[in-house]
Design a protein around this motif. Structure first.
Motif, PDB file in Angstrom:
ATOM      1  N   PHE A   1     -65.890   0.245  12.650  1.00 27.40           N
ATOM      2  CA  PHE A   1     -65.055   1.208  13.358  1.00 27.40           C
ATOM      3  C   PHE A   1     -65.280   1.106  14.858  1.00 27.40           C
ATOM      4  O   PHE A   1     -66.399   0.888  15.335  1.00 27.40           O
ATOM      5  CB  PHE A   1     -65.380   2.639  12.925  1.00 27.40           C
ATOM      6  CG  PHE A   1     -65.000   2.932  11.511  1.00 27.40           C
ATOM      7  CD1 PHE A   1     -65.959   3.088  10.540  1.00 27.40           C
ATOM      8  CD2 PHE A   1     -63.665   3.072  11.164  1.00 27.40           C
ATOM      9  CE1 PHE A   1     -65.610   3.370   9.223  1.00 27.40           C
ATOM     10  CE2 PHE A   1     -63.303   3.347   9.850  1.00 27.40           C
ATOM     11  CZ  PHE A   1     -64.288   3.479   8.884  1.00 27.40           C
TER      12      PHE A   1
ATOM     13  N   TYR B   1     -66.512  15.675  11.290  1.00 27.56           N
ATOM     14  CA  TYR B   1     -65.415  14.750  11.029  1.00 27.56           C
ATOM     15  C   TYR B   1     -65.072  14.799   9.549  1.00 27.56           C
ATOM     16  O   TYR B   1     -65.917  15.069   8.701  1.00 27.56           O
ATOM     17  CB  TYR B   1     -65.803  13.303  11.363  1.00 27.56           C
ATOM     18  CG  TYR B   1     -65.976  12.979  12.828  1.00 27.56           C
ATOM     19  CD1 TYR B   1     -67.206  13.168  13.457  1.00 27.56           C
ATOM     20  CD2 TYR B   1     -64.923  12.462  13.566  1.00 27.56           C
ATOM     21  CE1 TYR B   1     -67.367  12.850  14.798  1.00 27.56           C
ATOM     22  CE2 TYR B   1     -65.072  12.142  14.917  1.00 27.56           C
ATOM     23  CZ  TYR B   1     -66.299  12.339  15.508  1.00 27.56           C
ATOM     24  OH  TYR B   1     -66.449  12.027  16.838  1.00 27.56           O
TER      25      TYR B   1
ATOM     26  N   GLY C   1     -60.920   5.692   8.943  1.00 24.33           N
ATOM     27  CA  GLY C   1     -61.819   6.096  10.002  1.00 24.33           C
ATOM     28  C   GLY C   1     -62.057   7.593   9.996  1.00 24.33           C
ATOM     29  O   GLY C   1     -61.218   8.366   9.560  1.00 24.33           O
ATOM     30  N   PRO C   2     -63.223   8.027  10.477  1.00 18.61           N
ATOM     31  CA  PRO C   2     -63.501   9.464  10.586  1.00 18.61           C
ATOM     32  C   PRO C   2     -62.460  10.147  11.461  1.00 18.61           C
ATOM     33  O   PRO C   2     -62.152   9.666  12.555  1.00 18.61           O
ATOM     34  CB  PRO C   2     -64.888   9.507  11.219  1.00 18.61           C
ATOM     35  CG  PRO C   2     -65.515   8.191  10.874  1.00 18.61           C
ATOM     36  CD  PRO C   2     -64.387   7.214  10.892  1.00 18.61           C
TER      37      PRO C   2
ATOM     38  N   ASP D   1     -67.834  14.093  25.748  1.00 15.11           N
ATOM     39  CA  ASP D   1     -66.492  14.181  25.212  1.00 15.11           C
ATOM     40  C   ASP D   1     -66.483  13.633  23.795  1.00 15.11           C
ATOM     41  O   ASP D   1     -67.374  12.927  23.394  1.00 15.11           O
ATOM     42  CB  ASP D   1     -65.483  13.448  26.104  1.00 15.11           C
ATOM     43  CG  ASP D   1     -64.092  14.047  26.032  1.00 15.11           C
ATOM     44  OD1 ASP D   1     -63.799  14.796  25.075  1.00 15.11           O
ATOM     45  OD2 ASP D   1     -63.300  13.779  26.938  1.00 15.11           O
ATOM     46  N   THR D   2     -65.474  13.988  23.094  1.00 16.98           N
ATOM     47  CA  THR D   2     -65.416  13.679  21.682  1.00 16.98           C
ATOM     48  C   THR D   2     -65.052  12.220  21.450  1.00 16.98           C
ATOM     49  O   THR D   2     -64.227  11.661  22.156  1.00 16.98           O
ATOM     50  CB  THR D   2     -64.382  14.578  21.006  1.00 16.98           C
ATOM     51  OG1 THR D   2     -64.787  15.932  21.175  1.00 16.98           O
ATOM     52  CG2 THR D   2     -64.242  14.258  19.535  1.00 16.98           C
ATOM     53  N   GLN D   3     -65.679  11.606  20.459  1.00 17.87           N
ATOM     54  CA  GLN D   3     -65.343  10.252  20.073  1.00 17.87           C
ATOM     55  C   GLN D   3     -64.236  10.301  19.018  1.00 17.87           C
ATOM     56  O   GLN D   3     -64.373  10.967  17.989  1.00 17.87           O
ATOM     57  CB  GLN D   3     -66.567   9.528  19.501  1.00 17.87           C
ATOM     58  CG  GLN D   3     -67.649   9.280  20.533  1.00 17.87           C
ATOM     59  CD  GLN D   3     -68.793   8.461  19.966  1.00 17.87           C
ATOM     60  OE1 GLN D   3     -68.611   7.653  19.068  1.00 17.87           O
ATOM     61  NE2 GLN D   3     -69.983   8.678  20.507  1.00 17.87           N
ATOM     62  N   TYR D   4     -63.175   9.572  19.282  1.00 20.63           N
ATOM     63  CA  TYR D   4     -62.060   9.462  18.350  1.00 20.63           C
ATOM     64  C   TYR D   4     -62.096   8.069  17.724  1.00 20.63           C
ATOM     65  O   TYR D   4     -62.157   7.075  18.435  1.00 20.63           O
ATOM     66  CB  TYR D   4     -60.726   9.706  19.067  1.00 20.63           C
ATOM     67  CG  TYR D   4     -60.598  11.111  19.578  1.00 20.63           C
ATOM     68  CD1 TYR D   4     -61.047  11.446  20.845  1.00 20.63           C
ATOM     69  CD2 TYR D   4     -60.054  12.109  18.780  1.00 20.63           C
ATOM     70  CE1 TYR D   4     -60.957  12.750  21.318  1.00 20.63           C
ATOM     71  CE2 TYR D   4     -59.957  13.416  19.250  1.00 20.63           C
ATOM     72  CZ  TYR D   4     -60.413  13.718  20.513  1.00 20.63           C
ATOM     73  OH  TYR D   4     -60.321  15.005  20.964  1.00 20.63           O
ATOM     74  N   PHE D   5     -62.046   8.045  16.409  1.00 24.62           N
ATOM     75  CA  PHE D   5     -62.241   6.794  15.681  1.00 24.62           C
ATOM     76  C   PHE D   5     -60.919   6.121  15.332  1.00 24.62           C
ATOM     77  O   PHE D   5     -59.907   6.781  15.065  1.00 24.62           O
ATOM     78  CB  PHE D   5     -63.029   7.056  14.392  1.00 24.62           C
ATOM     79  CG  PHE D   5     -64.492   7.270  14.627  1.00 24.62           C
ATOM     80  CD1 PHE D   5     -64.966   8.461  15.150  1.00 24.62           C
ATOM     81  CD2 PHE D   5     -65.401   6.262  14.338  1.00 24.62           C
ATOM     82  CE1 PHE D   5     -66.317   8.659  15.380  1.00 24.62           C
ATOM     83  CE2 PHE D   5     -66.762   6.440  14.565  1.00 24.62           C
ATOM     84  CZ  PHE D   5     -67.215   7.639  15.078  1.00 24.62           C
ATOM     85  N   GLY D   6     -60.978   4.794  15.289  1.00 23.24           N
ATOM     86  CA  GLY D   6     -59.859   4.011  14.813  1.00 23.24           C
ATOM     87  C   GLY D   6     -59.885   3.907  13.294  1.00 23.24           C
ATOM     88  O   GLY D   6     -60.801   4.413  12.636  1.00 23.24           O
ATOM     89  N   PRO D   7     -58.895   3.218  12.719  1.00 26.13           N
ATOM     90  CA  PRO D   7     -58.777   3.106  11.264  1.00 26.13           C
ATOM     91  C   PRO D   7     -59.780   2.138  10.645  1.00 26.13           C
ATOM     92  O   PRO D   7     -59.964   2.140   9.434  1.00 26.13           O
ATOM     93  CB  PRO D   7     -57.352   2.623  11.058  1.00 26.13           C
ATOM     94  CG  PRO D   7     -57.050   1.872  12.310  1.00 26.13           C
ATOM     95  CD  PRO D   7     -57.768   2.600  13.411  1.00 26.13           C
TER      96      PRO D   7
ATOM     97  N   THR E   1     -65.861  20.179  17.659  1.00 27.82           N
ATOM     98  CA  THR E   1     -67.044  19.994  18.485  1.00 27.82           C
ATOM     99  C   THR E   1     -67.645  21.358  18.751  1.00 27.82           C
ATOM    100  O   THR E   1     -66.934  22.296  19.122  1.00 27.82           O
ATOM    101  CB  THR E   1     -66.703  19.343  19.840  1.00 27.82           C
ATOM    102  OG1 THR E   1     -65.976  18.141  19.631  1.00 27.82           O
ATOM    103  CG2 THR E   1     -67.973  19.036  20.603  1.00 27.82           C
TER     104      THR E   1
ATOM    105  N   PHE F   1     -70.714  17.526  16.026  1.00 25.63           N
ATOM    106  CA  PHE F   1     -69.336  17.214  15.656  1.00 25.63           C
ATOM    107  C   PHE F   1     -69.178  17.247  14.147  1.00 25.63           C
ATOM    108  O   PHE F   1     -70.083  16.853  13.407  1.00 25.63           O
ATOM    109  CB  PHE F   1     -68.964  15.813  16.151  1.00 25.63           C
ATOM    110  CG  PHE F   1     -69.095  15.630  17.634  1.00 25.63           C
ATOM    111  CD1 PHE F   1     -70.309  15.289  18.194  1.00 25.63           C
ATOM    112  CD2 PHE F   1     -67.999  15.792  18.465  1.00 25.63           C
ATOM    113  CE1 PHE F   1     -70.436  15.116  19.563  1.00 25.63           C
ATOM    114  CE2 PHE F   1     -68.121  15.625  19.833  1.00 25.63           C
ATOM    115  CZ  PHE F   1     -69.340  15.288  20.373  1.00 25.63           C
TER     116      PHE F   1
ATOM    117  N   TYR G   1     -70.948  23.185  20.869  1.00 21.99           N
ATOM    118  CA  TYR G   1     -71.899  22.849  21.923  1.00 21.99           C
ATOM    119  C   TYR G   1     -73.123  23.751  21.961  1.00 21.99           C
ATOM    120  O   TYR G   1     -74.200  23.310  22.373  1.00 21.99           O
ATOM    121  CB  TYR G   1     -71.212  22.909  23.295  1.00 21.99           C
ATOM    122  CG  TYR G   1     -70.211  21.805  23.522  1.00 21.99           C
ATOM    123  CD1 TYR G   1     -68.855  22.060  23.509  1.00 21.99           C
ATOM    124  CD2 TYR G   1     -70.638  20.500  23.753  1.00 21.99           C
ATOM    125  CE1 TYR G   1     -67.936  21.044  23.725  1.00 21.99           C
ATOM    126  CE2 TYR G   1     -69.713  19.473  23.973  1.00 21.99           C
ATOM    127  CZ  TYR G   1     -68.375  19.766  23.959  1.00 21.99           C
ATOM    128  OH  TYR G   1     -67.473  18.753  24.171  1.00 21.99           O
TER     129      TYR G   1
END
Lengths: 107, 115
Positions: B90, A36, A43-44, B102-108, A49, A34, A51
Protein backbone atom coordinates in the motif's frame (compact mmCIF):
# COMPACT_ATOMS: atom_id res chain seq x y z
CA UNK A 1 8.74 0.19 21.36
CA UNK A 2 5.25 1.38 20.47
CA UNK A 3 2.57 -1.25 21.00
CA UNK A 4 -1.01 -1.31 19.80
CA UNK A 5 -3.35 -4.08 20.93
CA UNK A 6 -6.83 -4.53 19.59
CA UNK A 7 -9.56 -6.68 21.07
CA UNK A 8 -11.41 -8.79 20.35
CA UNK A 9 -9.70 -10.33 17.31
CA UNK A 10 -13.09 -11.17 15.81
CA UNK A 11 -16.63 -10.10 16.56
CA UNK A 12 -19.80 -11.64 15.19
CA UNK A 13 -22.90 -9.52 15.58
CA UNK A 14 -26.52 -9.79 14.67
CA UNK A 15 -27.86 -6.88 12.67
CA UNK A 16 -28.87 -4.18 15.15
CA UNK A 17 -26.73 -5.58 17.97
CA UNK A 18 -24.52 -2.73 19.17
CA UNK A 19 -20.99 -3.41 20.40
CA UNK A 20 -17.58 -1.85 21.04
CA UNK A 21 -14.06 -2.53 19.81
CA UNK A 22 -11.05 -1.75 21.98
CA UNK A 23 -7.64 -0.39 21.08
CA UNK A 24 -5.09 -0.11 23.88
CA UNK A 25 -1.70 1.43 23.29
CA UNK A 26 1.64 2.18 24.84
CA UNK A 27 3.55 4.82 22.97
CA UNK A 28 5.99 7.59 23.73
CA UNK A 29 4.74 10.91 22.52
CA UNK A 30 1.34 10.11 21.07
CA UNK A 31 0.57 12.56 18.27
CA UNK A 32 -2.69 11.01 17.18
CA UNK A 33 -4.79 7.86 17.04
CA UNK A 34 -6.50 6.74 13.86
CA UNK A 35 -9.27 4.31 13.05
CA UNK A 36 -9.44 2.71 9.62
CA UNK A 37 -11.82 0.25 8.03
CA UNK A 38 -10.36 -2.37 5.67
CA UNK A 39 -12.27 -4.68 3.36
CA UNK A 40 -10.54 -7.84 2.09
CA UNK A 41 -7.91 -7.09 -0.55
CA UNK A 42 -8.47 -3.34 -0.35
CA UNK A 43 -6.64 -0.41 1.17
CA UNK A 44 -7.47 0.90 4.65
CA UNK A 45 -10.23 3.50 4.50
CA UNK A 46 -9.84 6.40 6.89
CA UNK A 47 -12.56 6.79 9.52
CA UNK A 48 -11.41 9.00 12.40
CA UNK A 49 -8.48 10.87 13.90
CA UNK A 50 -8.37 11.49 17.65
CA UNK A 51 -5.72 13.72 19.17
CA UNK A 52 -6.40 14.10 22.88
CA UNK A 53 -8.01 12.24 25.77
CA UNK A 54 -11.70 12.93 26.06
CA UNK A 55 -12.13 13.54 22.35
CA UNK A 56 -15.03 11.86 20.56
CA UNK A 57 -15.94 11.65 16.88
CA UNK A 58 -18.98 10.23 15.14
CA UNK A 59 -19.83 9.11 11.65
CA UNK A 60 -23.10 7.40 10.86
CA UNK A 61 -23.25 4.29 13.10
CA UNK A 62 -19.66 4.64 14.32
CA UNK A 63 -18.36 6.60 17.29
CA UNK A 64 -14.74 6.74 18.39
CA UNK A 65 -13.53 7.82 21.81
CA UNK A 66 -10.07 8.29 23.28
CA UNK A 67 -8.63 8.03 26.77
CA UNK A 68 -5.00 8.27 27.86
CA UNK A 69 -4.41 4.57 27.34
CA UNK A 70 -7.09 3.30 25.00
CA UNK A 71 -9.64 4.06 22.36
CA UNK A 72 -13.03 2.55 21.69
CA UNK A 73 -14.93 2.24 18.46
CA UNK A 74 -18.63 1.89 19.15
CA UNK A 75 -20.84 0.42 16.47
CA UNK A 76 -24.49 1.27 17.02
CA UNK A 77 -27.20 -0.86 15.41
CA UNK A 78 -24.80 -2.34 12.85
CA UNK A 79 -25.83 -3.43 9.39
CA UNK A 80 -24.29 -6.19 7.23
CA UNK A 81 -22.40 -3.55 5.24
CA UNK A 82 -20.47 -2.68 8.41
CA UNK A 83 -18.73 -6.04 8.13
CA UNK A 84 -14.99 -5.36 7.75
CA UNK A 85 -11.71 -5.36 9.63
CA UNK A 86 -11.30 -2.26 11.77
CA UNK A 87 -7.73 -1.16 12.28
CA UNK A 88 -6.45 1.14 15.00
CA UNK A 89 -3.17 2.97 14.45
CA UNK A 90 -1.16 5.31 16.66
CA UNK A 91 1.14 8.02 15.41
CA UNK A 92 4.24 8.77 17.40
CA UNK A 93 7.47 8.83 15.42
CA UNK A 94 5.72 6.61 12.87
CA UNK A 95 2.31 5.08 12.35
CA UNK A 96 1.95 1.73 14.13
CA UNK A 97 -1.05 -0.47 13.46
CA UNK A 98 -2.85 -2.94 15.65
CA UNK A 99 -3.74 -6.37 14.31
CA UNK A 100 -7.34 -5.33 13.75
CA UNK A 101 -10.76 -6.57 14.76
CA UNK A 102 -12.73 -8.43 12.12
CA UNK A 103 -16.41 -7.63 12.46
CA UNK A 104 -19.08 -9.79 10.83
CA UNK A 105 -22.65 -8.57 10.94
CA UNK A 106 -25.35 -11.09 10.09
CA UNK A 107 -28.71 -10.05 8.73
CA UNK B 1 -12.68 13.41 -4.32
CA UNK B 2 -9.39 12.25 -5.81
CA UNK B 3 -7.73 9.34 -4.06
CA UNK B 4 -4.32 7.73 -4.02
CA UNK B 5 -3.64 5.82 -7.21
CA UNK B 6 -1.44 2.76 -7.35
CA UNK B 7 -0.28 0.77 -10.31
CA UNK B 8 -0.27 -1.96 -11.22
CA UNK B 9 -3.04 -3.42 -9.12
CA UNK B 10 -1.75 -6.96 -9.56
CA UNK B 11 1.74 -8.17 -10.37
CA UNK B 12 3.11 -11.67 -10.78
CA UNK B 13 6.87 -12.20 -10.81
CA UNK B 14 9.32 -15.05 -10.63
CA UNK B 15 11.91 -15.40 -7.87
CA UNK B 16 14.98 -13.22 -8.35
CA UNK B 17 13.12 -10.90 -10.73
CA UNK B 18 12.64 -7.17 -10.25
CA UNK B 19 9.39 -5.29 -9.70
CA UNK B 20 8.47 -1.61 -9.73
CA UNK B 21 5.37 -0.32 -7.98
CA UNK B 22 4.05 3.17 -8.60
CA UNK B 23 2.07 5.52 -6.39
CA UNK B 24 0.36 8.79 -7.27
CA UNK B 25 -0.63 10.74 -4.15
CA UNK B 26 -3.72 12.82 -3.63
CA UNK B 27 -3.23 16.24 -5.29
CA UNK B 28 -1.41 18.73 -3.03
CA UNK B 29 -0.22 15.97 -0.72
CA UNK B 30 3.53 16.17 -0.26
CA UNK B 31 4.26 13.08 1.83
CA UNK B 32 4.15 9.50 0.61
CA UNK B 33 4.39 6.31 2.67
CA UNK B 34 4.86 2.67 1.64
CA UNK B 35 3.49 -0.27 3.60
CA UNK B 36 3.63 -4.04 3.20
CA UNK B 37 0.74 -6.20 4.38
CA UNK B 38 1.09 -9.97 4.51
CA UNK B 39 -1.94 -12.29 4.69
CA UNK B 40 -3.80 -11.79 7.96
CA UNK B 41 -1.30 -9.20 9.14
CA UNK B 42 -1.49 -5.48 9.80
CA UNK B 43 0.31 -3.07 7.47
CA UNK B 44 4.03 -2.77 8.17
CA UNK B 45 5.69 0.56 7.47
CA UNK B 46 8.50 0.44 4.91
CA UNK B 47 9.58 3.95 4.04
CA UNK B 48 8.30 7.51 3.62
CA UNK B 49 9.18 10.63 1.65
CA UNK B 50 8.50 14.28 2.27
CA UNK B 51 9.15 16.81 -0.46
CA UNK B 52 11.13 14.22 -2.43
CA UNK B 53 13.47 13.45 0.45
CA UNK B 54 13.39 10.26 2.49
CA UNK B 55 11.82 11.21 5.80
CA UNK B 56 11.61 7.91 7.67
CA UNK B 57 12.63 4.31 7.21
CA UNK B 58 10.98 1.24 8.64
CA UNK B 59 11.45 -2.45 8.01
CA UNK B 60 12.40 -2.11 4.36
CA UNK B 61 14.77 -4.81 3.08
CA UNK B 62 18.04 -3.67 1.50
CA UNK B 63 16.82 -5.26 -1.76
CA UNK B 64 14.11 -2.60 -1.93
CA UNK B 65 14.57 1.05 -2.77
CA UNK B 66 12.18 3.90 -3.30
CA UNK B 67 12.12 7.49 -4.38
CA UNK B 68 9.73 10.39 -4.77
CA UNK B 69 9.82 12.42 -7.96
CA UNK B 70 9.33 16.11 -8.70
CA UNK B 71 5.62 15.55 -9.41
CA UNK B 72 5.37 13.85 -5.97
CA UNK B 73 4.64 10.42 -7.35
CA UNK B 74 6.70 7.64 -5.82
CA UNK B 75 8.10 4.33 -6.99
CA UNK B 76 9.07 1.30 -4.94
CA UNK B 77 11.72 -0.81 -6.63
CA UNK B 78 12.09 -4.39 -5.48
CA UNK B 79 14.97 -6.54 -6.67
CA UNK B 80 15.97 -10.19 -6.20
CA UNK B 81 12.39 -11.02 -5.31
CA UNK B 82 11.78 -13.79 -2.82
CA UNK B 83 8.68 -15.88 -2.17
CA UNK B 84 8.23 -14.05 1.14
CA UNK B 85 7.83 -10.75 -0.69
CA UNK B 86 4.37 -11.85 -1.83
CA UNK B 87 2.02 -9.40 -0.14
CA UNK B 88 -0.21 -6.39 -0.59
CA UNK B 89 1.77 -3.19 -0.94
CA UNK B 90 0.00 0.00 0.00
CA UNK B 91 0.92 3.56 -0.63
CA UNK B 92 -0.51 6.34 1.51
CA UNK B 93 -0.25 10.09 1.24
CA UNK B 94 -0.71 13.04 3.55
CA UNK B 95 -0.22 16.78 3.58
CA UNK B 96 2.52 17.84 6.00
CA UNK B 97 1.81 21.40 6.99
CA UNK B 98 3.82 23.27 9.62
CA UNK B 99 4.88 19.97 11.20
CA UNK B 100 1.30 19.28 12.20
CA UNK B 101 0.07 15.75 12.03
CA UNK B 102 -2.16 14.94 9.12
CA UNK B 103 -4.07 11.87 8.21
CA UNK B 104 -2.64 9.21 5.93
CA UNK B 105 -4.97 8.23 3.10
CA UNK B 106 -4.32 4.83 1.59
CA UNK B 107 -4.43 3.66 -1.98
CA UNK B 108 -6.10 0.43 -3.16
CA UNK B 109 -2.84 -1.49 -3.05
CA UNK B 110 -0.76 -3.61 -5.39
CA UNK B 111 -0.98 -7.34 -4.89
CA UNK B 112 2.45 -8.84 -5.62
CA UNK B 113 2.73 -12.57 -6.11
CA UNK B 114 6.20 -14.09 -6.37
CA UNK B 115 6.32 -17.58 -7.88
Amino acid sequence: EDQVTQSPEALRLQEGESSSLNCSYTVSGLRGLFWYRQDPGKGPEFLFTLYSAGEEKEKERLKATLTKKESFLHITAPKPEDSATYLCAVQAYKLSFGAGTTVTVRA
Amino acid sequence: AAGVIQSPRHLIKEKRETATLKCYPIPRHDTVYWYQQGPGQDPQFLISFYEKMQSDKGSIPDRFSAQQFSDYHSELNMSSLELGDSALYFCASSAFRDRELDTQYFGPGTRLTVL
